[in-house]
Scaffold this motif. Structure first.
Motif, mmCIF file in Angstrom:
data_model
loop_
_atom_site.group_PDB
_atom_site.id
_atom_site.type_symbol
_atom_site.label_atom_id
_atom_site.label_comp_id
_atom_site.label_asym_id
_atom_site.label_seq_id
_atom_site.Cartn_x
_atom_site.Cartn_y
_atom_site.Cartn_z
ATOM 1 N N HIS A 1 7.556 0.941 -5.880
ATOM 2 C CA HIS A 1 6.488 0.425 -6.709
ATOM 3 C C HIS A 1 4.879 0.708 -6.196
ATOM 4 C CE1 HIS A 1 5.001 -2.683 -9.664
ATOM 5 N NE2 HIS A 1 4.287 -3.131 -8.845
ATOM 6 N N VAL A 2 4.884 0.499 -4.790
ATOM 7 C CA VAL A 2 3.471 0.781 -4.068
ATOM 8 C C VAL A 2 3.055 2.318 -4.391
ATOM 9 C CG1 VAL A 2 2.419 0.670 -2.066
ATOM 10 C CG2 VAL A 2 3.729 -1.107 -2.728
ATOM 11 N N TRP A 3 4.018 2.917 -4.075
ATOM 12 C CA TRP A 3 3.855 4.395 -4.053
ATOM 13 C C TRP A 3 3.385 5.046 -5.421
ATOM 14 C CZ3 TRP A 3 6.317 8.325 -6.759
ATOM 15 C CH2 TRP A 3 5.855 9.626 -6.678
ATOM 16 N N LEU A 4 4.135 4.481 -6.636
ATOM 17 C CA LEU A 4 3.946 4.893 -7.912
ATOM 18 C C LEU A 4 2.587 4.321 -8.383
ATOM 19 C CD1 LEU A 4 5.015 6.632 -10.609
ATOM 20 C CD2 LEU A 4 6.311 4.326 -10.939
ATOM 21 N N GLY A 5 2.328 2.930 -7.730
ATOM 22 C CA GLY A 5 1.071 2.505 -8.410
ATOM 23 C C GLY A 5 -0.202 3.418 -7.941
ATOM 24 N N GLY A 6 -0.292 3.850 -6.441
ATOM 25 C CA GLY A 6 -1.227 4.809 -6.284
ATOM 26 C C GLY A 6 -1.234 6.028 -6.842
ATOM 27 N N SER A 7 -0.326 6.583 -7.525
ATOM 28 C CA SER A 7 -0.037 7.629 -8.065
ATOM 29 C C SER A 7 -0.511 7.371 -9.502
ATOM 30 C CB SER A 7 1.434 8.378 -8.010
ATOM 31 O OG SER A 7 1.886 8.383 -6.946
ATOM 32 N N LEU B 1 -7.362 1.353 -18.070
ATOM 33 C CA LEU B 1 -6.340 2.294 -17.096
ATOM 34 C C LEU B 1 -7.097 2.577 -16.026
ATOM 35 C CD1 LEU B 1 -3.779 3.725 -17.701
ATOM 36 C CD2 LEU B 1 -4.911 5.613 -18.235
ATOM 37 N N VAL B 2 -8.345 2.190 -15.494
ATOM 38 C CA VAL B 2 -8.968 2.724 -14.370
ATOM 39 C C VAL B 2 -9.306 1.337 -13.870
ATOM 40 C CG1 VAL B 2 -10.826 3.651 -13.196
ATOM 41 C CG2 VAL B 2 -9.501 4.753 -14.967
ATOM 42 N N VAL B 3 -10.397 0.772 -14.244
ATOM 43 C CA VAL B 3 -10.992 -0.676 -13.420
ATOM 44 C C VAL B 3 -10.042 -1.914 -13.378
ATOM 45 C CG1 VAL B 3 -13.029 -2.184 -13.862
ATOM 46 C CG2 VAL B 3 -13.259 0.219 -14.319
ATOM 47 N N LEU B 4 -9.705 -2.272 -14.755
ATOM 48 C CA LEU B 4 -8.534 -3.569 -14.655
ATOM 49 C C LEU B 4 -7.354 -3.159 -13.539
ATOM 50 C CD1 LEU B 4 -8.830 -5.069 -17.976
ATOM 51 C CD2 LEU B 4 -9.784 -6.016 -16.062
ATOM 52 N N TYR B 5 -6.900 -2.047 -13.750
ATOM 53 C CA TYR B 5 -5.630 -1.429 -13.000
ATOM 54 C C TYR B 5 -6.209 -1.519 -11.565
ATOM 55 C CZ TYR B 5 -1.849 1.309 -11.572
ATOM 56 O OH TYR B 5 -0.680 1.803 -11.028
ATOM 57 N N GLY B 6 -7.443 -0.828 -11.289
ATOM 58 C CA GLY B 6 -7.667 -1.042 -9.789
ATOM 59 C C GLY B 6 -8.084 -2.284 -9.253
ATOM 60 N N TYR B 7 -8.464 -3.230 -10.292
ATOM 61 C CA TYR B 7 -8.590 -4.671 -9.700
ATOM 62 C C TYR B 7 -7.345 -5.302 -9.355
ATOM 63 C CZ TYR B 7 -13.476 -4.566 -11.044
ATOM 64 O OH TYR B 7 -14.981 -4.270 -10.900
ATOM 65 N N GLY B 8 -6.301 -5.026 -10.208
ATOM 66 C CA GLY B 8 -5.189 -5.853 -10.145
ATOM 67 C C GLY B 8 -4.215 -5.287 -8.880
ATOM 68 N N ILE C 1 -8.451 0.879 0.400
ATOM 69 C CA ILE C 1 -8.081 -0.572 0.283
ATOM 70 C C ILE C 1 -6.447 -0.723 0.494
ATOM 71 C CG2 ILE C 1 -7.809 -2.692 -0.709
ATOM 72 C CD1 ILE C 1 -10.749 -2.562 -1.713
ATOM 73 N N LEU C 2 -6.083 0.137 -0.331
ATOM 74 C CA LEU C 2 -4.462 0.241 -0.354
ATOM 75 C C LEU C 2 -3.886 0.941 0.778
ATOM 76 C CD1 LEU C 2 -3.933 0.983 -4.285
ATOM 77 C CD2 LEU C 2 -3.673 -1.192 -3.162
ATOM 78 N N SER C 3 -4.428 1.836 1.271
ATOM 79 C CA SER C 3 -3.712 2.578 2.268
ATOM 80 C C SER C 3 -4.021 2.009 3.807
ATOM 81 C CB SER C 3 -4.426 3.939 2.371
ATOM 82 O OG SER C 3 -5.818 3.931 2.463
ATOM 83 N N ASN C 4 -5.036 1.049 3.832
ATOM 84 C CA ASN C 4 -5.200 0.436 5.193
ATOM 85 C C ASN C 4 -4.206 -0.719 5.537
ATOM 86 O OD1 ASN C 4 -6.251 -1.126 7.464
ATOM 87 N ND2 ASN C 4 -8.402 -0.382 6.919
ATOM 88 N N THR C 5 -3.434 -0.505 6.485
ATOM 89 C CA THR C 5 -2.262 -1.277 6.745
ATOM 90 C C THR C 5 -2.629 -2.471 7.336
ATOM 91 O OG1 THR C 5 -2.042 -0.226 9.127
ATOM 92 C CG2 THR C 5 -0.724 0.655 7.549
ATOM 93 N N LYS C 6 -3.848 -2.708 8.042
ATOM 94 C CA LYS C 6 -4.557 -4.177 8.634
ATOM 95 C C LYS C 6 -4.767 -4.878 7.211
ATOM 96 C CE LYS C 6 -6.486 -1.904 12.553
ATOM 97 N NZ LYS C 6 -7.660 -1.765 13.405
ATOM 98 N N TRP C 7 -5.029 -4.340 6.416
ATOM 99 C CA TRP C 7 -5.139 -5.146 4.969
ATOM 100 C C TRP C 7 -4.135 -5.440 3.943
ATOM 101 C CZ3 TRP C 7 -10.172 -1.948 3.687
ATOM 102 C CH2 TRP C 7 -11.073 -1.923 4.542
ATOM 103 N N GLN C 8 -2.908 -5.326 4.674
ATOM 104 C CA GLN C 8 -1.621 -5.867 3.792
ATOM 105 C C GLN C 8 -1.376 -6.986 3.955
ATOM 106 O OE1 GLN C 8 1.545 -2.981 4.637
ATOM 107 N NE2 GLN C 8 0.404 -1.068 3.632
ATOM 108 N N ARG C 9 -0.939 -7.704 2.927
ATOM 109 C CA ARG C 9 -0.690 -9.272 2.935
ATOM 110 C C ARG C 9 0.625 -9.297 3.597
ATOM 111 N NH1 ARG C 9 -0.612 -13.705 -0.746
ATOM 112 N NH2 ARG C 9 1.288 -14.869 -0.352
#
Length: 379
Positions: free
Chosen positions: A259-265, A158-165, A323-331
């Motif tokens: 999807h993005v917001w709920l993932g961080g939550s 729930l923490v490590v693999l989730y964060g990697y994904g 990593i998720l919040s930095n807009t410069k690192w978005q695909r």
């Protein structure tokens, strides 16, 4: 003898000397003048490189262009050369500056990504060491040894693999490639994380039922079960909205920010559940006893390791959120969501009919099998 005067080719409404230096290649604002560009803040002045002569005197009256002799022509040729050098150097510096900024951003990402991988691995090592050395190991027989699977599976899944994904799409190496394989890898990592989380819940529920302990009575259990339930709903919605080829483009556009917001939550809830669970476990097992056991307040070695595990989990969550919040690192999106898949219509299409679930699954399977083969032929 009066000198002949001709009309200026760049400004028909005025008159200039016949030996006027030709300025047809310049963007003249008035006859015989070049208006210098306005200097922006931080720009170097190029006065003397671009502007050749003024058009107005001190009182605002027009000043006639001077006669050009041999020395003036040589001087103006030098000025034109200097202006070219100034402009060319500025044009060269701009791409170099942009490249340096991109390189700095890429280096910072990989530093954060390596830190994310290292901290996540440290979390898994610490939780396994804690339950194997201080809690007696692992079993699946309804005893306290079965409960030890609960923290290991929840932290790992729930923490490590989730964060990697979650940060998979931020890796720059994946940007210039087809997005479908990375979608499948993202979904696979998240599915593995969800399976480990469900197994962790089964371990603790079986232990509570075997020991006649009530379920879901603490704040830790409420946060944890809410995180797993939201995670299951998130994965199902992501499968239906982003992997099935029959999902409409409008649904993907609407679902993506949620999807993005709920993932961080969910990640925040997972970190909170792990921290509260570690603290709750230490209060239960570290008590003063006649056998010489030290209480939690004495901070024995087990407490030091468990507290360190909690700090590592918090650090891991913060790095992932960074990593998720930095807009410069978005695909970067190279093509619309609607072009993510190419599915050919059948010879006899059925108009105005919504495909059922079986058709969607069959189409999805065909696309997954044929798309790598088609890509290999194109290469």
């Amino acid at each position: 003898m009066q000198q002949s005067r001709t009309q200026c080719p760049s400004c028909p409404g005025c008159v200039s000397d016949s030996d006027c230096f030709p300025l047809a290649s310049l963007d003249t604002a008035a006859c015989g003048s070049e208006t210098p560009p306005l200097l922006q803040e931080g720009e170097a002045s190029t006065h003397g490189c671009v502007s050749f002569y003024q058009t107005q005197g001190r009182g605002g009256t027009a000043v006639p262009p001077p006669r050009w002799g041999a020395s003036s022509l040589l001087g103006q040729h030098s000025s034109v050369g200097a202006a070219g050098r100034c402009l060319s150097s500025a044009a060269v510096d701009q791409p170099n500056l942009t490249g340096r900024v991109k390189m700095r951003s890429t280096v910072m990402f990989y530093l954060c990504y390596l830190l994310c991988l290292a901290v996540g691995l440290a979390c898994v090592v610490c939780v396994c060491l804690w339950n194997s050395r201080w809690r007696g190991g692992f079993a699946w027989d309804g005893s306290a040894l079965q409960f030890n699977w609960h923290p290991v599976l929840m932290v790992t899944g729930l923490v490590v693999l989730y964060g990697y994904g979650a940060v998979l799409y931020r890796v720059p190496l994946t940007w210039g490639q087809n997005k479908l394989p990375w979608k499948l890898l993202h979904a696979a990592l998240m599915l593995l994380s969800l399976i480990l989380s469900v197994l962790g819940l089964c371990a603790v529920f079986d232990f509570h039922n075997a020991q006649k302990i009530a379920n879901l009575y603490s704040l830790h259990s409420w946060i944890g079960i809410a995180a797993v339930a939201l995670f299951a709903a998130q994965w199902t919605a992501g499968l239906a909205g982003f992997l099935l080829p029959c999902s409409p483009v409008s649904l993907r556009i609407l679902l993506k920010p949620v999807h993005v917001w709920l993932g961080g939550s969910i990640l925040l809830l997972s970190v909170a559940a792990c921290i509260s669970g570690i603290n709750e476990k230490l209060f239960f097992v570290l008590k003063a006893s006649s056998s010489g056991g030290l209480p939690y307040s004495s901070l024995p070695s087990e407490a030091l390791l468990a507290n360190s595990l909690g700090v590592l989990i918090v650090a891991f969550g913060l790095v992932v959120l960074k990593i998720l919040s930095n807009t410069k690192w978005q695909r970067p999106e190279s093509r619309p969501e609607g072009m993510a898949y190419t599915v050919r219509r059948s010879l006899k299409p059925t108009e105005n009919k919504t495909p059922d679930l079986v058709t969607c699954l069959i189409t999805n399977l065909i696309v997954f099998i044929l798309q790598p083969l088609l890509q290999g032929e194109n290469e």
